[in-house]
Scaffold this active site. Structure first.
Site, PDB file in Angstrom:
ATOM      1  N   GLU A 188       0.811  -1.224   0.000  1.00 27.57           N
ATOM      2  CA  GLU A 188       0.000   0.000   0.000  1.00 27.57           C
ATOM      3  C   GLU A 188       0.844   1.273   0.000  1.00 27.57           C
ATOM      4  O   GLU A 188       0.418   2.309  -0.501  1.00 27.57           O
ATOM      5  CB  GLU A 188      -0.955   0.002   1.196  1.00 27.57           C
ATOM      6  CG  GLU A 188      -2.049  -1.056   1.108  1.00 27.57           C
ATOM      7  CD  GLU A 188      -1.575  -2.446   1.504  1.00 27.57           C
ATOM      8  OE1 GLU A 188      -0.473  -2.548   2.099  1.00 27.57           O
ATOM      9  OE2 GLU A 188      -2.282  -3.426   1.226  1.00 27.57           O
ATOM     10  N   PHE A 213      -6.385  -0.115   5.134  1.00 24.99           N
ATOM     11  CA  PHE A 213      -4.990  -0.091   4.684  1.00 24.99           C
ATOM     12  C   PHE A 213      -4.600   1.291   4.161  1.00 24.99           C
ATOM     13  O   PHE A 213      -3.455   1.721   4.311  1.00 24.99           O
ATOM     14  CB  PHE A 213      -4.756  -1.174   3.621  1.00 24.99           C
ATOM     15  CG  PHE A 213      -5.179  -2.548   4.080  1.00 24.99           C
ATOM     16  CD1 PHE A 213      -4.859  -2.992   5.350  1.00 24.99           C
ATOM     17  CD2 PHE A 213      -5.917  -3.375   3.255  1.00 24.99           C
ATOM     18  CE1 PHE A 213      -5.268  -4.251   5.787  1.00 24.99           C
ATOM     19  CE2 PHE A 213      -6.322  -4.633   3.674  1.00 24.99           C
ATOM     20  CZ  PHE A 213      -6.001  -5.079   4.948  1.00 24.99           C
ATOM     21  N   ARG A 230     -19.184  -1.603  -2.653  1.00 24.44           N
ATOM     22  CA  ARG A 230     -18.843  -2.408  -3.826  1.00 24.44           C
ATOM     23  C   ARG A 230     -19.807  -3.602  -3.952  1.00 24.44           C
ATOM     24  O   ARG A 230     -20.643  -3.835  -3.095  1.00 24.44           O
ATOM     25  CB  ARG A 230     -17.376  -2.865  -3.756  1.00 24.44           C
ATOM     26  CG  ARG A 230     -16.924  -3.502  -2.480  1.00 24.44           C
ATOM     27  CD  ARG A 230     -17.348  -4.920  -2.317  1.00 24.44           C
ATOM     28  NE  ARG A 230     -16.803  -5.758  -3.395  1.00 24.44           N
ATOM     29  CZ  ARG A 230     -17.297  -6.920  -3.748  1.00 24.44           C
ATOM     30  NH1 ARG A 230     -18.360  -7.411  -3.132  1.00 24.44           N
ATOM     31  NH2 ARG A 230     -16.750  -7.626  -4.708  1.00 24.44           N
TER      32      ARG A 230
END
Lengths: 303, 338
Positions: free
Chosen positions: B83, B108, B191
């Site tokens: 990340e 993250f 999502r």
């Protein structure tokens, strides 16, 4: 978006190139000492140690337009180590990107030359370093983005051996290799010194070359204060990149073993310290020693 | 609302929910949904804007980025489970003149890569669009994946625009606006099969604007994210109790539309904030700060997640337990009204 094209390098001989870079390195060292004296402090030791690398980059390798620092066709030089800004300002003055006369503002209120390098302050400063381990991640994106746009510019990231402690450096090392960023060159200044002392005792980074090779990089290890060796390594790193049509090759790393304070015996032999203290009366002596060494080298060369 | 089998309201013989899946749907049974609205919106925006590229850190399939990757394979960049590299590289791509959308899970982005987003993206004010999956309590996986404090973390970052969309309408309309806006943005991604709710309210998403979805005499809800969907359902349920509820949707958390929200809070209606986020540092405190700065002194009831590390479990169970379900909202409002 326009597609810049590569401009050919000058066809100077190796000896001519070397002489030009060494002269530039000497002026960079003088500039760095001047800025250190203005502030009475600073990372002068690192700037002196890295002066030959910065000279090789700015006086020989990098394609740029000093009058147009934002020129899209320029090669990008990303300074991860914000505290080395004193060295880069010296190099940018040598390169003509900033006026030599402006160096006296180093670290002063309102100056374009803050103690830690920041992109928004200084022409020719591509990124804001300082939080270590960032530069190579940005370099990966920049190299990917330039290639995506069909721009053949090279990307250099100058990082310190201390930054090899940061996990993000290795995320970027793997990413650059995976994406085959052949036009990316990492330059690691291995002065073997960190904030808390010698690198060996802080967090051992050797075998450095093996680590980069294991990540899929082309590895060159040189004496970072030997201009001839630096130019050979940078040429080799660059030719691998330029040899392919789209820069689709392994990235290159030039590991440069340098000596903190290089060129000024008083500082070279001083007890090694990350942030070097130099007394007021010592600055003149530093300049004398630097010039004496340069004169002796030239006499030797002319003999 | 799929809370019929949840704690407290469940019939005695109802089966215990077993799924504590990473990716859990919060759509009601039979609710209208749109598949992967972010991925489709990004692919469409990229048709119009050649600068748009997509990056992910080994979570393309789980952030709907795969839809973009399939539509524009030459503009998709896989950065691996890294990340710090993801956001540093996104900054580099923006420096090269591109407009990156970089996706990972919110935890993250906010916790692990903060320094890279802050210094490489926000400080130079680059047009990098951070897309964070599983915001707030949208996974049953426990604190490792529940980004209950992402807005609190990101609100302190100068230059960063924060968007907490409610549904597929919000997401579809937000994506091209995020690409067009100059500086960095953070999108709290919903999502998979995302509910479609706001189309019934004559609504359009405008970056930086709050919208009054319905008026009401007794109570005013100020909500963001999926809690706007719950707020609308709770408002309907409260009609049966003769309680008339207004709903103000504030998808842009920063910069916050103080003008619209303060105007709605000017009267003496019961004021309630609803957010899929800890009550620390999110919508509630944004509203409270705006009120105090403007000299208004009034009570605001926060509905949000407690200042705790949350349990693992099935989402309906957790939403009931932590007060995000419609039933819990209705009960809270009725209790407040006495």
């Amino acid at each position: 978006m326009t597609t810049p094209t590569l401009e050919p390098r000058t066809a100077a001989s190796p000896a001519q190139r070397r002489a030009a870079v060494e002269a530039a390195a000497h002026r960079i060292r003088r500039h760095a000492l001047f800025m250190g004296e203005v502030q009475g402090q600073g990372y002068v030791g690192q700037a002196l140690g890295a002066a030959d690398i910065l000279a090789a980059v700015y006086a020989d390798q990098l394609r740029f337009r000093p009058e147009d620092p934002e020129w899209d066709g320029r090669d990008r030089f990303l300074l991860s180590t914000g505290h080395y800004a004193i060295g880069l300002y010296a190099a940018l003055a040598e390169a003509g990107t900033i006026p030599v006369g402006e160096l006296e503002t180093y670290g002063s209120d309102g100056s374009r030359l803050p103690m830690s390098g920041m992109a928004t302050y200084t022409p020719g400063m591509e990124i804001s370093g300082g939080s270590l381990g960032h530069g190579l991640t940005i370099a990966v994106g920049l190299a990917l983005g330039l290639r995506h746009r069909g721009n053949p510019a090279r990307v250099f990231n100058f990082l310190s051996d201390g930054e090899l402690d940061e996990g993000s450096t290795w995320e970027a090392a793997m990413g650059a290799s995976h994406h085959r960023l052949g036009r990316l060159t990492a330059i690691v200044d291995i002065n073997a010194l960190q904030a808390d002392g010698p690198t060996e005792g802080v967090l051992r980074t050797e075998p450095v070359a093996d680590k980069w090779a294991a990540c899929g990089w082309r590895v060159f290890r040189v004496d970072g204060n030997d201009v001839g060796a630096l130019l050979e390594a940078f040429d080799a790193a660059g030719s691998g990149a330029d040899g392919t049509e789209d820069g689709d090759g392994a990235p290159a790393v030039v590991l440069c073993d340098t000596r903190v304070g290089r060129g000024v015996p008083l500082l070279e032999t001083r007890e090694k310290a990350h942030f070097m203290r130099i007394e007021e009366h010592e600055w003149a002596l530093c300049n004398e020693q630097l010039d004496a060494g340069w004169a002796a080298k030239n006499e030797e060369g002319n003999a | 609302m799929s809370t019929t089998a949840a704690v407290g309201t469940a019939p005695v013989r109802a089966p215990k929910l077993k799924t504590s899946a990473m990716i859990a749907s919060f759509a009601d049974p039979g609710q209208k949904t749109a598949p992967a609205p972010f991925g489709h919106a990004l692919a469409a925006a990229a048709e119009a804007d050649p600068r748009i590229v997509g990056l992910t850190a080994d979570l393309g399939k789980y952030t709907d980025m795969h839809v973009f990757a399939e539509a524009h394979p030459d503009r998709f960049f896989q950065m691996g489970m890294a990340e710090q590299l993801l956001f540093g590289a996104a900054a580099g791509m923006a420096e090269a003149g591109l407009v990156p959308f970089a996706s990972t899970y919110s935890v993250f982005a906010a916790r692990r890569a903060y320094d890279f987003i802050c210094l490489d993206i926000a400080e130079p004010n680059l047009n990098v669009n951070i897309v964070g999956g599983l915001p707030g309590l949208t996974t049953g996986y426990g604190p490792s994946h529940q980004a209950t404090e992402d807005m609190a973390i990101f609100r302190g970052m100068p230059n960063l625009t924060i968007v907490d969309p409610c549904d597929s309408v919000d997401i579809e309309q937000a994506v091209p606006q995020l690409a067009a806006s100059e500086g960095p943005t953070y999108l709290r991604l919903l999502r998979g099969k995302v509910p479609t709710v706001l189309d019934e309210y004559g609504y359009t998403f405008e970056l930086g604007k709050a919208k009054v979805l319905r008026g009401g005499r007794d109570v005013v809800f100020v909500s963001s994210g999926l809690m706007t969907m719950r707020a609308l359902a709770a408002a309907k349920a409260l009609e049966k109790h003769k309680v008339d509820v207004a709903v103000v949707h504030t998808p842009t958390i920063k910069p916050f539309d103080e003008e619209t929200v303060l105007a709605e809070l000017a009267g003496d209606r019961l004021a309630v904030t609803l957010e899929n986020h800890t009550v620390v540092g999110g919508l509630f405190e944004t509203v409270a700060g705006a009120l105090v700065r403007s000299g208004q002194s009034r009570r605001v009831v926060p509905i949000g997640l407690p200042d705790e590390f949350l349990d693992a479990g099935a989402l309906p169970t957790l939403h009931e337990k932590y007060g995000l379900s419609v039933d819990r909202i209705v009960a809270k409002v009725l209790a407040e009204l006495g």
